[in-house]
Structure formats: C-alpha cells, structure tokens
Design an enzyme around this catalytic site. Sequence first.
Site, PDB file in Angstrom:
ATOM      1  N   GLY A 189      12.475  38.002  22.700  1.00 49.07           N
ATOM      2  CA  GLY A 189      11.721  37.760  23.684  1.00 49.07           C
ATOM      3  C   GLY A 189      13.067  36.330  23.896  1.00 49.07           C
ATOM      4  N   ARG A 238      12.806  44.544  25.059  1.00 49.01           N
ATOM      5  CA  ARG A 238      12.489  44.609  24.315  1.00 49.01           C
ATOM      6  C   ARG A 238      13.027  46.348  24.341  1.00 49.01           C
ATOM      7  NH1 ARG A 238      10.196  40.801  21.741  1.00 49.01           N
ATOM      8  NH2 ARG A 238       9.424  39.040  22.755  1.00 49.01           N
ATOM      9  N   ASP A 263      13.236  38.528  14.435  1.00 52.17           N
ATOM     10  CA  ASP A 263      13.215  40.008  13.308  1.00 52.17           C
ATOM     11  C   ASP A 263      13.094  41.047  13.945  1.00 52.17           C
ATOM     12  OD1 ASP A 263      13.266  39.702  11.025  1.00 52.17           O
ATOM     13  OD2 ASP A 263      11.212  41.165  11.640  1.00 52.17           O
ATOM     14  N   THR A 293      14.912  32.698  18.062  1.00 46.78           N
ATOM     15  CA  THR A 293      13.483  32.947  18.819  1.00 46.78           C
ATOM     16  C   THR A 293      12.817  31.352  18.711  1.00 46.78           C
ATOM     17  OG1 THR A 293      11.077  33.859  18.305  1.00 46.78           O
ATOM     18  CG2 THR A 293      12.464  33.955  16.682  1.00 46.78           C
ATOM     19  N   ASP A 352       9.607  31.052  17.900  1.00 46.26           N
ATOM     20  CA  ASP A 352       8.300  31.200  17.030  1.00 46.26           C
ATOM     21  C   ASP A 352       8.686  30.687  15.895  1.00 46.26           C
ATOM     22  OD1 ASP A 352       7.133  32.341  19.176  1.00 46.26           O
ATOM     23  OD2 ASP A 352       6.814  34.217  17.654  1.00 46.26           O
ATOM     24  N   ASP A 364      10.095  31.898  13.155  1.00 41.30           N
ATOM     25  CA  ASP A 364       8.953  33.262  12.405  1.00 41.30           C
ATOM     26  C   ASP A 364       9.927  33.355  11.175  1.00 41.30           C
ATOM     27  OD1 ASP A 364       9.713  34.657  14.190  1.00 41.30           O
ATOM     28  OD2 ASP A 364       7.705  35.915  14.126  1.00 41.30           O
ATOM     29  N   ARG A 396      -2.851  14.293  28.019  1.00 39.32           N
ATOM     30  CA  ARG A 396      -3.279  13.460  27.676  1.00 39.32           C
ATOM     31  C   ARG A 396      -3.742  12.884  28.499  1.00 39.32           C
ATOM     32  NH1 ARG A 396      -4.257  12.683  22.071  1.00 39.32           N
ATOM     33  NH2 ARG A 396      -2.801  13.665  20.925  1.00 39.32           N
ATOM     34  N   MET A 446       2.738  29.290  22.243  1.00 32.42           N
ATOM     35  CA  MET A 446       2.919  30.744  21.602  1.00 32.42           C
ATOM     36  C   MET A 446       3.043  31.037  19.347  1.00 32.42           C
ATOM     37  SD  MET A 446       5.558  31.737  23.489  1.00 32.42           S
ATOM     38  CE  MET A 446       4.828  32.823  24.897  1.00 32.42           C
ATOM     39  N   GLY A 447       3.053  31.614  19.553  1.00 37.48           N
ATOM     40  CA  GLY A 447       3.278  32.541  17.782  1.00 37.48           C
ATOM     41  C   GLY A 447       2.133  33.606  17.463  1.00 37.48           C
ATOM     42  N   ARG A 448       2.128  34.516  17.471  1.00 37.37           N
ATOM     43  CA  ARG A 448       1.422  35.529  17.269  1.00 37.37           C
ATOM     44  C   ARG A 448       1.167  35.826  15.800  1.00 37.37           C
ATOM     45  NH1 ARG A 448       4.156  40.434  20.532  1.00 37.37           N
ATOM     46  NH2 ARG A 448       6.151  38.706  19.652  1.00 37.37           N
ATOM     47  N   ARG A 508     -17.583   7.792  17.183  1.00 36.36           N
ATOM     48  CA  ARG A 508     -16.515   6.426  17.560  1.00 36.36           C
ATOM     49  C   ARG A 508     -15.599   5.859  18.075  1.00 36.36           C
ATOM     50  NH1 ARG A 508     -13.897   9.952  13.433  1.00 36.36           N
ATOM     51  NH2 ARG A 508     -12.202   9.440  14.143  1.00 36.36           N
ATOM     52  N   LYS A 543     -13.539   7.334  20.429  1.00 31.99           N
ATOM     53  CA  LYS A 543     -12.305   8.383  20.834  1.00 31.99           C
ATOM     54  C   LYS A 543     -13.010   8.507  22.019  1.00 31.99           C
ATOM     55  CE  LYS A 543      -9.740  11.714  18.697  1.00 31.99           C
ATOM     56  NZ  LYS A 543      -8.535  11.088  17.967  1.00 31.99           N
TER      57      LYS A 543
END
Length: 320
Positions: free
Chosen positions: A11, A72, A103, A125, A127, A129, A154, A169-171, A211, A213
């Site tokens: 990636g 890849r 990796d 990367t 990530d 990781d 927001r 992202m983040g597998r 409360r 929010k």
Amino acid sequence: MRKIGILTSGGDAPGMNAAIRAAVRSALYYDMQIVGIERGYEGLIDGTFRDMDLASVGDILHRGGTVLKTARSERFMTEEGQNTAIRNLKNAGIEGLICCGGDGTFRGALDLEKKGVAVIGIPATIDNDMGYTDYTIGFDTAVNTVLDAISMIRDTSSSHERTTIIEVMGRECGDIALYAGLTGGADAILIPELEFSLGELADKLVKGMERGKNHSVIIKAEGVDIGTKELQQKLSEMTALDIRTVTLAYLQRGGAPSASDRMLATLTANTAAKCFYNDISGVAVGRTNGNIVTTPLKDAVGIKREANLAMLPLIDMLSR
Ligand code: F6P
C-alpha cells in the site's frame, strides 16, 4: 557498491516520494548509480527499471503516493518470480536493493536476501504496524488526515445531534484509531487488539447524551471483528440514537506528507544509501527512541506492534 536500486511496494504511504528523493540524491552524492524499479516486485520481475538522476526526483518531496508506483505482487511469491527478479538485477548490474514498504515488502526483501541479494528495508505504511520501529513513514500524515475528517464530521454531527462511527484503516493494528481518536477527542475507540462490550458502549453513549452531550464520535479500526454497518444497526436498536457511519478508506493514504513523515523518510533513506556505500546490507532502517538505527532484517520481519493500551483509559477520562 557502484549501483543500487530502489522500489516501493504494498500500500502506498505519504512520504514514499520523500524517501525516493533522499535515496536517489544520497546515492549520487556517494558516487553510486541508482535505478528506480517500477511497481515494486512486479517491476523487478518485468525488468521495468529506469536510471535516476538528480532531476528525476525534483518536485516530488511534497507529493503523496509514489512516483515509482507500487503493487502487491502475487508472482513474486513464487520461486520462478524470485529467480527472474534476481536475474534481472544481475543483468542490470544492480548490487543492492532498497525496499520501501510494510511487512509484506520486508518479507519479499528477506526472500531475496536468502538468495544472496544485498537488501535494505525502509518502513513505509500508514498502519504503523511494524514493531521494530517507533513509527512508519505515512502514519503521521494518515492520523492528521483522520483528524481533519473528525473535525468536519463533528460540525454536522453536533448540528444534527447525531452519533457518528468513523471507520479508519488498520486491519491488525489499531494505531491510526488510537492516535486519531485520542487527539481528536473521540468518545470511544475500537481496535482489533482489544475486545469491546457492545452493552458498555451503548451505555456510555446514552449516558453521555443524558448528561447533555449533543453528539458523539466513535473511531473504529477496520480490523475490528464487527462490520461498521452491523455496529450501527446494533447500537441504533440498543440506544434509539440517530447513528451514522463514515468510512474514510483510501482518503487516508493520499495527501502531502507531514513534516514528521518527510523527516523519517529522509533520514531512513539517507541511512540506507549510506549503509550500501559502506557495504552494509541485510538490515531494516527504523527509529528507536528518536534515533535512526538499523536492525537485522530477519529480526525486523513479522514483529507486530504492541498496542499502546494505556491510551484507552485516557479516552474514557477525557471524553466526558
Ligand atoms: O497500507 C495498509 C492498508 O492501508 C491497510 O490498512 C488496508 O487494509 C489495506 O492497506 C488496503 O489496501 P489495498 O486495498 O490497497 O490492498
């Protein structure tokens, strides 16, 4: 060494271009020739090589993506693919190869090393990781991109008094969610490294609204084992809140690299070129406790980052 190569693989990550620029200009400074290999290990097999000079890396430092392209490569997983790649390197007179990626890229580099090719890895990367280095190139930019998105979401969430689940992202690694969630003031962060209780999450959202929010933000990493839409549906049923979802996806991989990513890319790529100049190879360059250091490639591969779980209580403490 007289001639080295560089490729980017896996990636893409903001800062890869900064790494290419630093590698090329450092190699030329050390009187080595440098060749750019297109589309990662695919280009190594196809022999799509181009000579790089000072001008070829002009005006790329600030650009996202990678001018060498990336891929890849399934073919590189085969014996035949690797042997073709090695033949192409030999024919082109390339004595050392800088492999810039995550990796999977490093595993490919290790395969080449086992077959006698001199390689060096640079961690890139979004990530974050890779456990052998404090940070990977692209992570900081991705976190800042997510922060921009949180701010924009927001505005509308608070106007409509909604809860928004933002998928990042983040597998396998929740670092983007953790860092962006903590610095973006999320009410809850869901990461693949830690199981969460749907009941407690629903409770927290309802109590927050009771409360006073007027909106809530949940940051969920893609690797969490419940789909984002399913989570939305379940939480809606449990809380009767108006819940929306946003998946940031590839938005996080683009954009101009941050100063921090440019710095990491520049320092690691310069070190890689310097290593080859000094006939050092078989290492991964990274940053440990603020210092640029090398680790044997075989030790760097497969080291997962331990999630910084100490951040999670802070989320609860501060998002009230
Ligand atoms: O580069 C890492 C990563 O962004 C992961 O977080 C994500 O799951 C994956 O790449 C997606 O990559 P692609 O769709 O390009 O194969």
